[in-house]
Design an enzyme around this catalytic site. Sequence first.
Site, mmCIF file in Angstrom:
data_model
loop_
_atom_site.group_PDB
_atom_site.id
_atom_site.type_symbol
_atom_site.label_atom_id
_atom_site.label_comp_id
_atom_site.label_asym_id
_atom_site.label_seq_id
_atom_site.Cartn_x
_atom_site.Cartn_y
_atom_site.Cartn_z
ATOM 1 N NE ARG A 73 -12.193 39.773 -20.270
ATOM 2 C CZ ARG A 73 -10.907 40.122 -20.386
ATOM 3 N NH1 ARG A 73 -10.031 39.297 -20.943
ATOM 4 N NH2 ARG A 73 -10.494 41.292 -19.964
ATOM 5 C CE LYS A 175 -10.063 41.738 -16.235
ATOM 6 N NZ LYS A 175 -8.853 40.925 -16.250
ATOM 7 C CD GLU A 209 -5.654 33.219 -15.500
ATOM 8 O OE1 GLU A 209 -5.373 34.229 -16.163
ATOM 9 O OE2 GLU A 209 -6.810 32.965 -15.133
HETATM 10 C C1 LIG Z 1 -7.639 40.535 -16.840
HETATM 11 C C2 LIG Z 1 -6.932 39.251 -16.662
HETATM 12 C C3 LIG Z 1 -6.064 38.707 -17.623
HETATM 13 C C4 LIG Z 1 -5.637 39.452 -18.843
HETATM 14 O O1 LIG Z 1 -6.681 39.761 -19.688
HETATM 15 P P1 LIG Z 1 -6.504 40.910 -20.775
HETATM 16 O O2 LIG Z 1 -7.790 40.912 -21.490
HETATM 17 O O3 LIG Z 1 -5.363 40.522 -21.629
HETATM 18 O O4 LIG Z 1 -6.227 42.174 -20.023
HETATM 19 C C5 LIG Z 1 -5.559 37.442 -17.413
HETATM 20 N N1 LIG Z 1 -5.835 36.754 -16.291
HETATM 21 C C6 LIG Z 1 -6.627 37.255 -15.325
HETATM 22 C C7 LIG Z 1 -6.897 36.448 -14.123
HETATM 23 C C8 LIG Z 1 -7.182 38.525 -15.481
HETATM 24 O O5 LIG Z 1 -7.947 39.025 -14.520
#
Ligand SMILES: *Cc1c(COP(=O)(O)O)cnc(C)c1O
Length: 331
Positions: A73, A175, A209
Amino acid sequence: MSSFGSVFLPEMISAVFDGSEWQAPEWVPSDRLTLHPGAHVLHYSSTCFEGLKAFRQPDGRIAIFRMDQNIARMAQSSHLLYLPEFEPQALADMITTAVSRYADEIPTPPESLYIRPTHMGTEPCIGKAAAPSLQSLLFVLLSPVGDYFAGGAKALRLLVEQSAARCAPHMGMVKSGGNYASAMHPTMEARKQFNADQVLFAPGGDVQETGAANFLLIDGNEIITKALDSSFLHGVTRSSILTLARDRGMTVSERELTVAELVERASKPGCEAALSGTAAVLTSVGTLIIDGEEHTIGSGEPGPVVQSLREELNNIQWGKTEDRHGWLTYV
Ligand SMILES: *Cc1c(COP(=O)(O)O)cnc(C)c1O
């Protein structure tokens, strides 16, 4: 215990891309960074990060959870931000080297070591608002973290935001720092006006989300969550929970979920919802605030399915249950 992510181990491992090649990673103090004030990241947010955890196992060894997924990722985030490419194996080596060095300081479950790889554009050039940084810095910061649920798990209150998106639609799967800045204003308003814990972004009624976690709805034997697209972050916890749900014979529906369907299902007795992410694993959602009206999900309290899925995932991470999907990397 101090708040999540505020304690750091004294050194971090850091590597520089100088414009033509990656230099060998080095140990550096974790409480300072030297950046040119014109560094690209400081002006144009050319930055991405990861969050993963290492856990002490019953035999004393240390295992990192799904490191390959986080590295993939981060490579994808870096690519989409036009940051210099790195070899996935090079970052894996940096992470395992960092974790091994501090293995003795890693607490026992439910505490763990939170690992924060970070990649940023460092080229000193404020004329590059529309051009990539040709230099970058990649480091792995380490933070021992406590039990997220110390003091008891409480079901969250989410404000459902249908007019604003968390970030630009093509950035959701990256991210990247700017996305959290983008979600800050709606989140603070939701706190102030509705005493909400988080905002569930559902632009145009499309449930996506929250600011930093994925959303899952559990209705009887079915678990429903948005199918992967570029508009939201593809959580490793989300994918792990869906795998465990499939393993136990639940129906996993990765598809569009509208606010209308969410409201209709939420009122059913036994309905549950949760947020998933590395920090809190799986946290129950008890209340949705939609157009100023409160809707209780199921009983409004943390439910049994969420709790049992969280326990099962924790048991794999903590080495109490067989790692049947090969999710742990031992250092
Ligand atoms: C990091 C994150 C997640 C969760 O990702 P994981 O890999 O499960 O920790 C979900 N949404 C956002 C916006 C994030 O930054």
